[in-house]
Design a protein around this motif. Structure first.
Motif, PDB file in Angstrom:
ATOM      1  N   VAL A   1      -4.734   4.390   5.311  1.00  0.00           N
ATOM      2  CA  VAL A   1      -5.088   2.980   5.492  1.00  0.00           C
ATOM      3  C   VAL A   1      -3.877   2.187   5.969  1.00  0.00           C
ATOM      4  CG1 VAL A   1      -5.775   0.883   4.244  1.00  0.00           C
ATOM      5  CG2 VAL A   1      -6.998   3.027   3.858  1.00  0.00           C
ATOM      6  N   SER A   2      -2.732   2.481   5.411  1.00  0.00           N
ATOM      7  CA  SER A   2      -1.507   1.783   5.820  1.00  0.00           C
ATOM      8  C   SER A   2      -1.164   2.095   7.274  1.00  0.00           C
ATOM      9  CB  SER A   2      -0.358   2.183   4.899  1.00  0.00           C
ATOM     10  OG  SER A   2       0.782   1.449   5.202  1.00  0.00           O
TER      11      SER A   2
ATOM     12  N   LEU B   1       0.821  -1.216   0.000  1.00  0.00           N
ATOM     13  CA  LEU B   1       0.000   0.000   0.000  1.00  0.00           C
ATOM     14  C   LEU B   1       0.851   1.260   0.000  1.00  0.00           C
ATOM     15  CD1 LEU B   1      -3.001  -0.699   2.424  1.00  0.00           C
ATOM     16  CD2 LEU B   1      -3.005  -0.598  -0.071  1.00  0.00           C
TER      17      LEU B   1
ATOM     18  N   LEU C   1      -4.981   8.764   1.058  1.00  0.00           N
ATOM     19  CA  LEU C   1      -5.885   7.785   1.677  1.00  0.00           C
ATOM     20  C   LEU C   1      -5.203   6.431   1.854  1.00  0.00           C
ATOM     21  CD1 LEU C   1      -9.250   8.705  -0.075  1.00  0.00           C
ATOM     22  CD2 LEU C   1      -8.526   9.240   2.270  1.00  0.00           C
ATOM     23  N   LEU C   2      -4.371   6.035   0.906  1.00  0.00           N
ATOM     24  CA  LEU C   2      -3.622   4.785   1.069  1.00  0.00           C
ATOM     25  C   LEU C   2      -2.618   4.891   2.209  1.00  0.00           C
ATOM     26  CD1 LEU C   2      -2.968   3.563  -2.578  1.00  0.00           C
ATOM     27  CD2 LEU C   2      -4.501   2.577  -0.865  1.00  0.00           C
TER      28      LEU C   2
ATOM     29  N   GLY D   1      -3.538   0.240   9.541  1.00  0.00           N
ATOM     30  CA  GLY D   1      -3.458  -1.216   9.494  1.00  0.00           C
ATOM     31  C   GLY D   1      -2.114  -1.800   9.890  1.00  0.00           C
TER      32      GLY D   1
END
Length: 123
Positions: A113-114, A63, A109-110, A117
Motif C-alpha cells: 500500500v505504501s 505505514l 501488505l502495508l 501510494g
C-alpha cells in the motif's frame, strides 16, 4: 531513522542466527525443522523491518513504520511459537504461530500500500 525499530530488528536477526545455529548443530531431527523454519521467517522479517526503516527515509509515512514493526514482531512471535513447540513441548503454541503469520502478511501488505501510494522523493 527509527532507532528503536532498528534495534528490535537487529536483535531479531541475532536471535534468528542463534536459533538457526542450534537447529543445525544441536537440535534433534524432529525439532530441527521447526527451528529452521522459525529462524528463516524471523530473519527475513527482521530484514523487512530494516528495509521499511530505510524506505521511510525516502518515502516517509507511518505505514512503513507500522509495516516494519509488524514484520519484526510477527517474525519473532512466529519463531518463538515454533521454538516453544519444539523445545518446550508446548503444542498449544500452535495456536499462537498464526498470529505471527498474520502480522507478517499485514507487514507485506502495508509495504504494498505504501509503495502504491507514494512517489519517491527526488534525490
Amino acid at each position: 531513522m527509527n532507532r528503536p525499530l532498528v534495534i528490535f530488528a537487529a536483535l531479531n536477526g541475532a536471535v534468528a542466527v542463534l536459533l538457526g545455529a542450534f537447529a543445525a548443530h544441536g537440535a534433534g531431527p524432529q525439532i530441527k525443522t521447526l527451528l529452521t523454519t522459525g529462524a528463516h521467517y524471523q530473519m527475513v522479517h527482521a530484514l523487512l523491518a530494516l528495509a521499511c526503516v530505510l524506505l521511510t527515509g525516502r518515502w516517509g509515512g507511518r505505514l512503513l513504520t507500522l509495516a516494519g514493526w509488524l514484520a519484526a514482531t510477527g517474525g519473532l512471535i512466529f519463531s518463538l511459537a515454533l521454538a516453544g513447540i519444539g523445545l518446550l513441548s508446548l503444542p498449544a503454541l500452535g495456536a499462537v504461530a498464526p498470529i505471527g503469520g498474520l502480522l507478517m502478511v499485514a507487514a507485506w501488505l502495508l509495504l504494498l500500500v505504501s509503495a502504491l501510494g507514494n512517489r519517491a522523493r527526488p534525490t
